[in-house]
Design an enzyme around this catalytic site. Structure first.
Site, PDB file in Angstrom:
ATOM      1  N   SER A 113     -72.412  42.262  50.461  1.00  0.00           N
ATOM      2  CA  SER A 113     -72.688  40.835  50.512  1.00  0.00           C
ATOM      3  C   SER A 113     -71.547  40.003  49.956  1.00  0.00           C
ATOM      4  O   SER A 113     -70.452  39.999  50.493  1.00  0.00           O
ATOM      5  CB  SER A 113     -74.008  40.528  49.807  1.00  0.00           C
ATOM      6  N   HIS A 114     -71.775  39.306  48.856  1.00  0.00           N
ATOM      7  CA  HIS A 114     -70.813  38.364  48.294  1.00  0.00           C
ATOM      8  C   HIS A 114     -69.849  39.032  47.322  1.00  0.00           C
ATOM      9  O   HIS A 114     -69.003  38.346  46.734  1.00  0.00           O
ATOM     10  CB  HIS A 114     -71.564  37.248  47.568  1.00  0.00           C
ATOM     11  N   ASP A 278     -70.791  33.743  53.103  1.00  0.00           N
ATOM     12  CA  ASP A 278     -70.298  34.837  52.269  1.00  0.00           C
ATOM     13  C   ASP A 278     -69.909  36.055  53.092  1.00  0.00           C
ATOM     14  O   ASP A 278     -69.793  35.983  54.317  1.00  0.00           O
ATOM     15  CB  ASP A 278     -71.357  35.193  51.234  1.00  0.00           C
ATOM     16  N   ASP A 280     -71.339  38.845  54.188  1.00  0.00           N
ATOM     17  CA  ASP A 280     -72.145  39.317  55.315  1.00  0.00           C
ATOM     18  C   ASP A 280     -72.883  38.191  56.025  1.00  0.00           C
ATOM     19  O   ASP A 280     -73.762  38.436  56.840  1.00  0.00           O
ATOM     20  CB  ASP A 280     -73.121  40.390  54.868  1.00  0.00           C
ATOM     21  N   ASP A 282     -75.027  35.858  55.075  1.00  0.00           N
ATOM     22  CA  ASP A 282     -76.421  35.489  54.829  1.00  0.00           C
ATOM     23  C   ASP A 282     -76.557  34.360  53.806  1.00  0.00           C
ATOM     24  O   ASP A 282     -77.651  33.822  53.624  1.00  0.00           O
ATOM     25  CB  ASP A 282     -77.271  36.696  54.422  1.00  0.00           C
ATOM     26  N   ARG A 283     -75.473  33.977  53.161  1.00  0.00           N
ATOM     27  CA  ARG A 283     -75.521  32.875  52.207  1.00  0.00           C
ATOM     28  C   ARG A 283     -74.790  31.658  52.772  1.00  0.00           C
ATOM     29  O   ARG A 283     -73.990  31.760  53.692  1.00  0.00           O
ATOM     30  CB  ARG A 283     -74.906  33.288  50.869  1.00  0.00           C
ATOM     31  N   LYS A 377     -82.113  35.986  54.832  1.00  0.00           N
ATOM     32  CA  LYS A 377     -81.499  34.689  54.666  1.00  0.00           C
ATOM     33  C   LYS A 377     -80.354  34.578  55.670  1.00  0.00           C
ATOM     34  O   LYS A 377     -79.826  35.579  56.127  1.00  0.00           O
ATOM     35  CB  LYS A 377     -81.025  34.470  53.236  1.00  0.00           C
TER      36      LYS A 377
END
Length: 545
Positions: A113-114, A278, A280, A282-283, A377
């Site tokens: 992710s982030h 981010d 991937d 999703d943010r 998300k």
């Protein structure tokens, strides 16, 4: 196909956290490490034979190697078909969309992710179930239990690497592999939700935006939709090429790491809308000209204005937010006469509410917002939602938010992250804090702040009755202010203490205070009660957002 059974031994610590298993790349590069986790996953899926699996990731370092390994193992473990994104790429929300559209058995997402990427950075893997959402705790705990006793794994041996660059079908033994356009299904879904004509007209009238993809996987999606389908000028998307090390960026869209975007959104000549996503995708982070929107406010504004958007024109069934997220969405839900659910942190807790039709919009303070269109998300979805609102209202970002505050009051909000605390120190801090809870209710902390309630948040799922305990310590004050303490489950080194601070201000004349100044007394109280500096050995938070 030659199926090889490889002897192995368990690796300690393969328990998936909030969003899967995340470790340093060097850990995943150990012989058998990834294979063990994948075999543990496949072993607890007894109905996998002949099923269709989705595989993709954010393109970070080790993504391509991991994809090839998973494809060989899927073939050896009896899957009938795998859909894999071209180049091994699929954003996290796109995996969910693909699973749902094609009625797949589940999906494997390769991402941290982030978290930073590159050879010295982080890597991660998680499993999403047939509804498109993250695996619930009963599955992640089963994976962990299996990983502790695993003695062998199965993999197709002697096969050439799959060509991940060419769309179409290939095979490993009896298993079909279809390399798909990673953007197509997702873009089609966005067209069904949003008013693309209105957004095209907004750009045609001279509306300007800047989308920073942070050299991560949202770049191809943003370019295809914003610049391709909506007619935004070339260059609207910056840092749009996914890179294995994210170009040295820390791909976390918040004020601490999106400094270039914040600078670009400053001054009278800045674009009308700024946004970032981010690693991937999703943010999301939303900015106006000289104006940063907090994720909690973003969820509340989207909910309050949802009927302006085609996909939500009939209204919302409910709103769900993670417990540390501010209560701004609760005020909107009350005004709309719909429920607002407070869940533990982790998108998997929203899945039951969405599947049961109890919630339509969901959000977390950690820059994650989404809806019932997928079960993750979704960063670009949130950006398109904001763009749709600007296009149909003709208002600016700050005008929309200030009007929201005037109607509902402002929930001043900030998160202080204390990163890299020695695990035993962090555990001692939380244990001491929990021990104090019985004596905190009723305490006068000065500055007009009295603790009305002190507890360790527990959640009973209203759909299936499952119970999750020890989800974060809450101090709730008279008048609605809050302090929340929680250890994060997304780091890879030491422990991260997150301290969430919220102060409700109904007086419109006090809606323009600097957030840290407005929260100063809560910051003082948090340290006094939890002894953060003495327990952590640190003088100040690492990151403030």
């Amino acid at each position: 196909m030659n199926i090889e059974t490889v002897s192995t031994r368990p690796f300690p610590g393969q328990r998936p956290g909030t969003s899967g298993l995340r470790k340093k790349v060097s850990v995943f590069q150990q012989p058998h490490y990834l294979e063990n986790f994948v075999q543990a996953l496949f072993d607890i899926l007894p109905d996998r034979a002949g099923q269709t699996l989705v595989v993709g990731g954010d393109g970070r370092f080790h993504n391509r190697v991991a994809v090839q390994t998973i494809l060989r193992m899927a073939a050896a473990n009896g899957f009938g078909k795998v859909l894999v994104g071209r180049g091994g790429l699929l954003s996290t929300p796109a995996v969910s969309a693909v699973i749902r559209k094609h009625a797949c058995f589940g999906g494997i997402i390769l991402s941290a992710s982030h978290n930073p990427g590159g050879p010295e950075g982080d890597f991660g893997i998680k499993y999403n179930i047939a509804n498109g959402g993250p695996a619930p705790e009963r599955i992640t705990e089963a994976i962990y239990a299996r990983s502790g006793i695993l003695s062998e794994y199965r993999i197709a041996a002697g096969t050439a690497d799959v060509d991940l660059e060419t769309l179409g079908t290939q095979r490993i033994g009896d298993m079909q592999i279809e390399v798909i356009d990673p953007v197509a299904d997702y873009a089609e879904l966005m067209q069904r939700l949003f008013d693309f004509d209105a957004m095209r007209a907004w750009f045609a009238r001279g509306g300007r935006m800047r989308f920073d993809a942070m050299s991560a996987v949202s770049g191809p999606y943003a370019r295809a939709i914003l610049e391709g389908m909506l007619g935004a000028p070339a260059g609207t998307v910056v840092n749009g090429e996914p890179l294995e090390d994210f170009g040295g960026h820390h791909p976390d869209p918040n004020p601490a790491h999106a400094t270039e975007l914040i600078a670009a959104m400053s001054g009278p000549q800045a674009p009308d809308l700024g946004a970032a996503s981010d690693g991937d995708a999703d943010r999301n982070m939303i900015l106006g000209r000289d104006f940063v929107v907090t994720p909690s406010d973003s969820l509340a504004v989207l909910a309050a204005n949802a009927t302006c958007v085609p996909g939500y024109r009939d209204g919302l069934a409910g709103i769900a937010r993670s417990m540390p997220t501010s209560c701004a969405a609760d005020a909107v839900a009350a005004a709309l006469g719909i429920p607002c659910y407070e869940t533990p942190t982790g998108w998997k807790f929203f899945g039951n509410l969405l599947d049961a039709g109890r919630a339509t919009l969901c959000g977390e303070e950690s820059y994650g917002t989404g809806s019932n269109h997928v079960r993750e998300k979704d960063g670009l979805w949130a950006v398109l939602f904001w763009l749709n609102l600007l296009a149909v209202t003709g208002q600016s970002v700050d005008t929309l938010v200030r009007a929201h505050w005037a109607r509902f009051g402002r929930h001043y909000y900030s998160r202080h992250d204390w990163e890299g605390i020695a695990t035993e120190r962090a555990d001692a801090l939380m244990s001491a804090l929990r021990a104090k809870l019985p004596e905190l209710a009723g305490r006068d902390c000065g500055a007009g702040l009295r603790i009305a309630q002190a507890d360790d948040f527990a959640y009973t799922d209203p759909v299936d009755g499952s119970v999750s305990t020890r989800q974060g310590v809450r101090l709730i004050f008279d008048g609605g202010s809050r302090v929340v303490f929680r250890l994060s489950g997304t780091g890879t080194e030491g422990a991260t203490l997150r301290v969430y601070l919220e102060r409700f201000e109904p007086d419109a004349s006090r809606h323009d205070l600097p957030a840290q100044a407005a929260l100063a007394e809560l910051i003082r109280i948090a340290d006094e009660i939890a002894g953060i500096r003495s327990h952590s050995g640190m003088a100040a938070p690492t990151v403030i957002t």
